[in-house]
Write a protein that holds these residues in place. Structure first.
Motif, short mmCIF file in Angstrom:
data_model
loop_
_atom_site.label_atom_id
_atom_site.label_comp_id
_atom_site.label_asym_id
_atom_site.label_seq_id
_atom_site.Cartn_x
_atom_site.Cartn_y
_atom_site.Cartn_z
N HIS A 68 0.83 -1.21 0.00
CA HIS A 68 0.00 0.00 0.00
C HIS A 68 0.86 1.26 0.00
O HIS A 68 0.52 2.25 -0.65
N ALA A 69 1.99 1.21 0.70
CA ALA A 69 2.86 2.38 0.86
C ALA A 69 3.82 2.58 -0.31
O ALA A 69 4.57 3.55 -0.31
N GLY A 70 3.81 1.68 -1.27
CA GLY A 70 4.66 1.88 -2.44
C GLY A 70 5.66 0.79 -2.73
O GLY A 70 6.57 0.98 -3.53
N GLY A 71 5.55 -0.34 -2.04
CA GLY A 71 6.45 -1.46 -2.32
C GLY A 71 7.89 -1.16 -1.98
O GLY A 71 8.20 -0.74 -0.87
N ASN A 72 8.77 -1.32 -2.96
CA ASN A 72 10.20 -1.12 -2.72
C ASN A 72 10.55 0.31 -2.35
O ASN A 72 11.58 0.56 -1.72
N SER A 73 9.73 1.27 -2.73
CA SER A 73 10.01 2.66 -2.40
C SER A 73 9.37 3.10 -1.08
O SER A 73 9.48 4.26 -0.69
N ALA A 74 8.70 2.18 -0.40
CA ALA A 74 8.01 2.51 0.85
C ALA A 74 9.00 2.86 1.96
O ALA A 74 10.07 2.25 2.07
N ASP A 75 8.63 3.83 2.78
CA ASP A 75 9.44 4.24 3.93
C ASP A 75 8.69 3.79 5.19
O ASP A 75 7.81 4.49 5.68
N ILE A 76 9.04 2.59 5.66
CA ILE A 76 8.35 2.01 6.82
C ILE A 76 9.38 1.57 7.85
O ILE A 76 10.31 0.83 7.53
N GLU A 77 9.18 2.01 9.08
CA GLU A 77 10.01 1.57 10.20
C GLU A 77 9.16 0.73 11.14
O GLU A 77 7.99 1.07 11.39
N ILE A 78 9.73 -0.34 11.65
CA ILE A 78 9.11 -1.13 12.71
C ILE A 78 9.96 -0.89 13.95
O ILE A 78 11.17 -1.17 13.93
N VAL A 79 9.35 -0.35 14.99
CA VAL A 79 10.13 0.07 16.16
C VAL A 79 9.62 -0.58 17.45
O VAL A 79 8.49 -1.08 17.51
N ASN A 80 10.47 -0.54 18.47
CA ASN A 80 10.13 -0.99 19.83
C ASN A 80 9.69 -2.45 19.91
O ASN A 80 8.74 -2.79 20.61
N CYS A 81 10.39 -3.31 19.20
CA CYS A 81 10.07 -4.74 19.21
C CYS A 81 10.63 -5.40 20.46
O CYS A 81 11.76 -5.12 20.86
N SER A 82 9.86 -6.31 21.04
CA SER A 82 10.39 -7.14 22.12
C SER A 82 11.41 -8.10 21.50
O SER A 82 11.40 -8.32 20.28
N PRO A 83 12.27 -8.69 22.30
CA PRO A 83 13.24 -9.66 21.74
C PRO A 83 12.58 -10.80 20.97
O PRO A 83 13.07 -11.21 19.92
N ASP A 84 11.46 -11.31 21.47
CA ASP A 84 10.77 -12.41 20.79
C ASP A 84 10.21 -11.97 19.44
O ASP A 84 10.31 -12.70 18.45
N LYS A 86 11.23 -9.38 17.64
CA LYS A 86 12.35 -9.07 16.75
C LYS A 86 12.94 -10.35 16.16
O LYS A 86 13.34 -10.38 14.99
N LYS A 87 12.99 -11.42 16.95
CA LYS A 87 13.51 -12.69 16.46
C LYS A 87 12.64 -13.22 15.31
O LYS A 87 13.16 -13.70 14.31
N ILE A 88 11.33 -13.12 15.45
CA ILE A 88 10.42 -13.57 14.39
C ILE A 88 10.65 -12.75 13.13
O ILE A 88 10.71 -13.29 12.02
N LEU A 89 10.78 -11.43 13.27
CA LEU A 89 11.02 -10.57 12.11
C LEU A 89 12.36 -10.89 11.44
O LEU A 89 12.46 -10.90 10.22
N THR A 90 13.36 -11.18 12.24
CA THR A 90 14.69 -11.50 11.71
C THR A 90 14.67 -12.84 10.98
O THR A 90 15.20 -12.95 9.87
N ILE A 91 14.06 -13.85 11.58
CA ILE A 91 13.97 -15.17 10.95
C ILE A 91 13.22 -15.07 9.61
O ILE A 91 13.55 -15.76 8.66
N SER A 92 12.26 -14.17 9.55
CA SER A 92 11.46 -13.98 8.33
C SER A 92 12.14 -13.06 7.31
O SER A 92 11.54 -12.75 6.28
N ASN A 93 13.36 -12.62 7.62
CA ASN A 93 14.13 -11.71 6.74
C ASN A 93 13.43 -10.37 6.49
O ASN A 93 13.61 -9.77 5.44
N PHE A 94 12.65 -9.91 7.44
CA PHE A 94 11.95 -8.65 7.27
C PHE A 94 12.89 -7.45 7.35
O PHE A 94 12.52 -6.36 6.93
N GLU A 95 14.10 -7.63 7.87
CA GLU A 95 15.04 -6.51 7.92
C GLU A 95 15.47 -6.12 6.50
O GLU A 95 16.01 -5.03 6.30
N GLN A 96 15.23 -6.96 5.51
CA GLN A 96 15.52 -6.62 4.12
C GLN A 96 14.40 -5.81 3.49
O GLN A 96 14.60 -5.18 2.46
#
Length: 101
Positions: A68-84, A86-96
């Motif tokens: 919705h925000a523009g795909g590859n050009s989207a400016d989205i931050e995910i902040v204040n994640c708990s360790p658990d 953040k681990k799910i996001l990292t395993i899912s390669n969402f940091e890319q």
């Protein structure tokens, strides 16, 4: 589960704050937080400070927001994640796909 959103009109930034379980039950409320705006924001922040659980449907909702925000050009931050969460996001390669802080 609770979802609150705040649009900063000066910065054109939408902050979506999620508390409790971020799962399929949040689907419609999450979509309403960004789809029903009178002005399209240029920047998005998903604040997971209060989220204690995240499942695969939540990952899908984040991908829908990205599209919705523009795909590859989207400016989205995910902040204040708990360790658990953040681990799910990292395993899912969402940091890319998102900026995770």
């Amino acid at each position: 589960m609770s979802i609150k959103s705040h649009l900063s009109e000066v910065e054109q930034k939408l902050t979506i704050s999620i508390s409790g379980r971020f799962d399929f039950s949040a689907h419609q409320e999450f979509r309403n937080a960004y789809e029903s705006l009178p002005v399209a924001p240029s920047q998005f922040v998903v604040d997971l400070d209060g989220a204690n659980y995240l499942d695969s449907s939540a990952l899908g909702m984040l991908l829908l927001l990205r599209d919705h925000a523009g795909g590859n050009s989207a400016d989205i931050e995910i902040v204040n994640c708990s360790p658990d969460v953040k681990k799910i996001l990292t395993i899912s390669n969402f940091e890319q796909l998102f900026t995770i802080r």
